[in-house]
Design an enzyme around this catalytic site. Structure first.
Site, PDB file in Angstrom:
ATOM      1  N   LYS A 133      11.842   9.939  -7.678  1.00  0.00           N
ATOM      2  CA  LYS A 133      11.084  10.108  -6.475  1.00  0.00           C
ATOM      3  C   LYS A 133      13.022  10.399  -4.778  1.00  0.00           C
ATOM      4  O   LYS A 133      13.391  10.245  -5.246  1.00  0.00           O
ATOM      5  CB  LYS A 133      10.447   8.463  -5.863  1.00  0.00           C
ATOM      6  CG  LYS A 133       9.915   8.111  -6.462  1.00  0.00           C
ATOM      7  CD  LYS A 133       8.574   9.487  -7.174  1.00  0.00           C
ATOM      8  CE  LYS A 133       7.526   9.219  -8.335  1.00  0.00           C
ATOM      9  NZ  LYS A 133       7.762   8.716  -9.926  1.00  0.00           N
TER      10      LYS A 133
HETATM   11  C1  LIG Z   1       1.697   8.318  -8.504  1.00  0.00           C
HETATM   12  C2  LIG Z   1       2.796   7.843  -9.361  1.00  0.00           C
HETATM   13  N1  LIG Z   1       2.354   6.927  -9.179  1.00  0.00           N
HETATM   14  C3  LIG Z   1       2.623   5.045  -9.528  1.00  0.00           C
HETATM   15  C4  LIG Z   1       3.981   5.809 -10.797  1.00  0.00           C
HETATM   16  C5  LIG Z   1       4.650   4.690 -10.865  1.00  0.00           C
HETATM   17  O1  LIG Z   1       6.230   4.828 -10.400  1.00  0.00           O
HETATM   18  P1  LIG Z   1       7.293   4.031 -11.089  1.00  0.00           P
HETATM   19  O2  LIG Z   1       7.645   5.031 -11.851  1.00  0.00           O
HETATM   20  O3  LIG Z   1       8.008   2.925 -10.217  1.00  0.00           O
HETATM   21  O4  LIG Z   1       7.015   2.473 -12.081  1.00  0.00           O
HETATM   22  C6  LIG Z   1       4.588   7.495 -10.505  1.00  0.00           C
HETATM   23  C7  LIG Z   1       5.970   7.101 -11.222  1.00  0.00           C
HETATM   24  O5  LIG Z   1       6.363   8.372 -11.767  1.00  0.00           O
HETATM   25  C8  LIG Z   1       3.787   7.905 -10.010  1.00  0.00           C
HETATM   26  O6  LIG Z   1       4.483   9.450 -10.167  1.00  0.00           O
END
Ligand SMILES: Cc1ncc(COP(=O)(O)O)c(C=O)c1O
Length: 397
Positions: free
Chosen positions: A186
């Protein structure tokens, strides 16, 4: 978009503070901490960055979505409207609470189509979750109006849009609750981590307790704390928070680098009549984490996607054929391939996926190519990349 590309001394210093005192947990151990409360500090930096009253850090973006929904009272049998184009985490986080994901079409913003949302509202709908995909946003005013009209909770997943804004407000701070991910890829990273952002004190207190087994966090004796309601463990560690603390302070620098590189590629592709770009709602500013463009049809998008890969242009995704981000390949959801039994309500609630088609979403995702913008490219590298991409697209179209 990855903050890890510019990882260095600032992050190391924050992590070393934690290693020096040995307190890896965000709560308690006051005497040993030598004044270091990295998670608390990061929460306060994020509150100022996202212009919001309250921030609860959690262990991931997926946890942030679940905690946000739970904090607002979403649970068994409730329907949550979400887009067909997102990461699988969206429906996972909803289903973890026993709620039902109701998938609806996206439009040319590549995010929720307000008309599709309005049509999907039923007496069981409890929340609308917009996902600000690939650095940009939905028409937030239109979605908010629908939520007000039907008395629905409005949740904003801004995991992929850190640093973007809508009518002067940071993405993630506009709906009733916002969710962020700070995973490794991210815009700013903690390694793993996430945050729930809100201006609603009750939701915040719920998120604070729920993400730590229901602990009320009153006093400084964890064993003596009360548990007003059930919770789970979605805590972030001090080590992860320390990394995020250095990264969040660099967010303006990261966004300005992204914007420069995005602009170079966009200008090169703008010269090609067959290329069009995603719509950004009026008053919106992208985070520039991705450049998204449309080709005339699915065949040409597939050809361009292959040619870019073959020519070594990495980080350009044709999500139509991707297993993780688009409904077309979510057969494990459609067929409910679960390790454990799923409730009757959720099973019945998801039956629509057996027959429903999403032509409007196919129309946009089939023609879309989404290119990651890297922070570490030199100006020469990004210019060469832009020219190569333009050449490939012209040859195919
Ligand atoms: C749009 C979106 N929501 C939620 C997530 C989940 O994040 P995490 O990988 O920190 O669990 C991601 C991860 O890529 C995402 O792109």
């Amino acid at each position: 978009m990855p903050g890890f590309e510019l990882f260095g001394d600032l992050e190391r210093k924050e992590v070393n503070d934690v290693l020096d005192n040995g307190v890896l947990m965000r709560y308690g151990f006051d005497g040993m901490r030598k004044g270091h409360w990295k998670a608390k500090e990061l929460e306060s930096e994020l509150a100022s960055t996202f212009q919001s009253k309250y921030v609860q850090l959690v262990s991931s973006g997926t946890a942030a979505v679940s905690v946000a929904l739970a904090s607002a009272g979403v649970g068994a049998g409730d329907e949550v409207i979400m887009p067909t184009f997102t990461f699988v985490a969206s429906f996972e986080a909803i289903m973890m609470l026993g709620a039902i994901p109701v998938l609806v079409d996206i439009d040319d913003t590549l995010t929720l189509d307000p008309n599709a949302v309005e049509k999907a509202v039923t007496p069981k709908t409890k929340a609308v979750m917009v996902v600000q995909m690939c650095g940009s946003m939905a028409n937030m005013d239109a979605l908010r109006s629908i939520c007000i009209k039907h008395n629905l909770i409005f949740v904003e997943d801004a995991c992929q849009a850190i640093g973007g804004s809508y009518k002067g407000r940071p993405l993630g701070s506009i709906a009733d609750l916002g969710c962020f991910s700070f995973d490794f890829v991210k815009t700013i990273t903690c390694g793993e981590g996430g945050a729930v952002v809100t201006n609603n004190k009750e939701y915040y207190i719920n998120a604070d307790h729920y993400s730590d087994h229901g602990h009320d966090h009153v006093g400084n004796d964890r064993g003596a704390e009360t548990h007003p309601f059930l919770g789970y463990n979605f805590r972030i560690s001090e080590l992860n928070a320390a990394v995020g603390l250095a990264q969040v302070r660099r967010l303006p620098e990261f966004i300005s680098i992204q914007k420069k590189k995005y602009t170079i590629i966009r200008e090169a592709l703008s010269q090609i009549p067959e290329v069009t770009f995603r719509s950004v709602p009026e008053g919106g500013e992208e985070s520039y984490a991705f450049l998204n463009f449309f080709l005339p049809d699915l065949v040409s998008a597939r050809k361009v996607s292959k040619a870019l890969k073959d020519d070594g242009i990495d980080g350009c995704f044709h999500y139509y054929d991707n297993n993780w981000h688009y409904v077309r390949k979510w057969d494990h959801l459609t067929n409910l391939k679960s390790l454990y039994p799923i409730s009757k309500e959720v099973k019945e609630g998801l039956l629509y996926l057996q027959t429903k088609s999403f032509e409007q979403s196919d129309h946009f995702i089939g023609r879309n190519i989404s290119c990651l913008i890297k922070l570490s490219w030199s100006e020469e590298e990004v210019t060469n990349r832009a020219n190569k991409m333009a050449q490939i697209i012209k040859t195919i179209n």
